[in-house]
Design an enzyme around this catalytic site. Structure first.
Site, short mmCIF file in Angstrom:
data_model
loop_
_atom_site.label_atom_id
_atom_site.label_comp_id
_atom_site.label_asym_id
_atom_site.label_seq_id
_atom_site.Cartn_x
_atom_site.Cartn_y
_atom_site.Cartn_z
N SER A 16 13.08 2.98 -0.74
CA SER A 16 12.69 1.89 0.16
C SER A 16 11.54 1.12 -0.46
O SER A 16 11.01 1.49 -1.51
CB SER A 16 12.27 2.44 1.53
OG SER A 16 11.13 3.27 1.41
N GLY A 17 11.14 0.04 0.21
CA GLY A 17 9.95 -0.70 -0.17
C GLY A 17 9.93 -1.19 -1.60
O GLY A 17 10.94 -1.64 -2.14
N ASP A 37 13.15 10.05 -4.69
CA ASP A 37 12.56 9.87 -3.38
C ASP A 37 12.62 11.20 -2.65
O ASP A 37 13.49 12.03 -2.94
CB ASP A 37 13.32 8.80 -2.57
CG ASP A 37 12.46 8.16 -1.50
OD1 ASP A 37 12.04 7.00 -1.68
OD2 ASP A 37 12.19 8.82 -0.48
N VAL A 63 7.03 14.28 -5.15
CA VAL A 63 6.21 14.01 -6.34
C VAL A 63 4.92 14.82 -6.35
O VAL A 63 4.28 14.96 -7.40
CB VAL A 63 5.89 12.50 -6.47
CG1 VAL A 63 7.15 11.68 -6.66
CG2 VAL A 63 5.06 12.00 -5.29
N TYR A 160 -6.98 7.58 2.61
CA TYR A 160 -6.12 6.67 1.86
C TYR A 160 -6.93 5.94 0.80
O TYR A 160 -6.50 5.83 -0.36
CB TYR A 160 -5.47 5.68 2.82
CG TYR A 160 -4.45 4.76 2.18
CD1 TYR A 160 -3.19 5.25 1.82
CD2 TYR A 160 -4.73 3.42 1.95
CE1 TYR A 160 -2.25 4.40 1.23
CE2 TYR A 160 -3.80 2.58 1.37
CZ TYR A 160 -2.55 3.08 1.02
OH TYR A 160 -1.63 2.24 0.44
N THR A 197 6.47 -2.70 4.56
CA THR A 197 7.24 -1.62 3.96
C THR A 197 7.26 -0.49 4.98
O THR A 197 6.77 -0.63 6.09
CB THR A 197 6.61 -1.11 2.65
OG1 THR A 197 5.34 -0.50 2.94
CG2 THR A 197 6.40 -2.24 1.65
#
Length: 302
Positions: A16-17, A37, A63, A160, A197
């Protein structure tokens, strides 16, 4: 990079995105695709769309997990050899007052946003360097997805911010290190701002072993503000994907989706140089800062 036809792209967060849109452009340029993904249904849909146009290898990969990334790298080398383009793009979002983030929040966000990039760099860069040593015509490019949150420090989204600042630092160091040893491989850092997204719904892919606690009030406030800002973004993921390839084509390191946001970066650097306290991030829109402050100060004390 000047040649794309028949070469190989490894793309994480490809379901996606930005990842999916970059994969579409890479396919249009004739590249073999390695699509990764953690969300299996989104990955299968992306692979089904792109198979037949180019060679596609799709792998469900977390990941953050070294063993899964190591297995992926081995499979890529076996099937395609060294990749030419690596897009370390998988990412998740999380917010809230920085002291309210749980250990699980830190492990999840840093695991995906930072360690996912670390694994991509440490596993694929040596392959690319070996290919460059063996072939003077080899070209390679690494793009790491950071964020404007890697250049600024908006309040109420500390975990973040930390993850994305680390990606910027890693990428700038990678740029310098590559320049010491090769002229055939380059890198870029992508710093998008508010682009619609699926990142605000990242919890859909949060692993069970790092399950979230009940969200705090500050996290709920942060999520609502992020949802509003991201959903109102005027640029699309497809627009940003075009910028990624423009950066590769022009061998540009910094790729910013919203250059006007660099005014805040300049202010931050000026604060540092002048040894003054960090400026308010709400100077241009004080009403937003006042609204956030009021909401946070009305929270019940635990």
């Amino acid at each position: 990079m000047k040649q794309f036809e028949g070469r190989t792209a490894v793309i994480t967060g490809a379901g996606s995105g930005f990842g999916l849109e970059v994969a579409r452009i890479a396919a249009a340029r004739g590249m073999n695709l390695v699509l990764c993904d953690v969300q299996a249904d989104a990955l299968e849909k992306a692979a089904a769309e792109l198979e037949g146009r180019v060679q596609v290898m799709a792998r469900r990969v977390d990941v953050a997990k070294a063993a899964e990334m190591e297995a992926l790298a081995a499979d890529v080398k076996l099937r395609f050899g060294a990749p030419h383009f690596v897009f370390n793009n998988a990412g998740v979002g999380s917010g809230g007052l920085i002291w309210e983030n749980s250990l699980a929040d830190w492990e999840w966000v840093l695991g995906v946003n930072l360690m996912g990039v670390v694994h991509g760099v440490r596993l694929f860069t040596p392959m690319m360097l070996e290919a460059a040593r063996n072939d003077p015509a080899y070209e390679g490019h690494v793009v790491n997805t950071a964020s404007m949150a890697g250049m600024l420090n908006a309040p109420n989204m500390g975990v973040y911010n930390v993850s994305k600042h680390a990606v910027v630092s890693l990428s700038e160091t990678l740029h310098q290190d590559l320049a010491l040893v090769t002229d055939q491989i380059h890198c870029s850092v992508l710093c998008p701002y508010f682009v619609p997204t699926g990142i605000t719904a990242s919890d859909r892919n949060r692993p069970a072993e790092l399950a979230a606690d009940k969200p705090t009030q500050s996290q709920l406030i942060g999520r609502a503000m992020s949802d509003k800002a991201v959903s109102s973004g005027k640029l699309s993921a497809a627009d940003v994907a075009q910028m990624v390839f423009a950066g590769i084509d022009g061998q540009r390191f910094y790729v910013f989706s919203h250059p006007h946001a660099l005014a805040g970066v300049q202010t931050r650097f000026e604060d540092v140089m002048a040894l003054r306290n960090p400026s308010s991030p709400f100077a241009a829109k004080p009403e937003i800062g006042e609204k956030l402050k009021a909401a946070l100060r009305e929270m019940p004390v635990k």
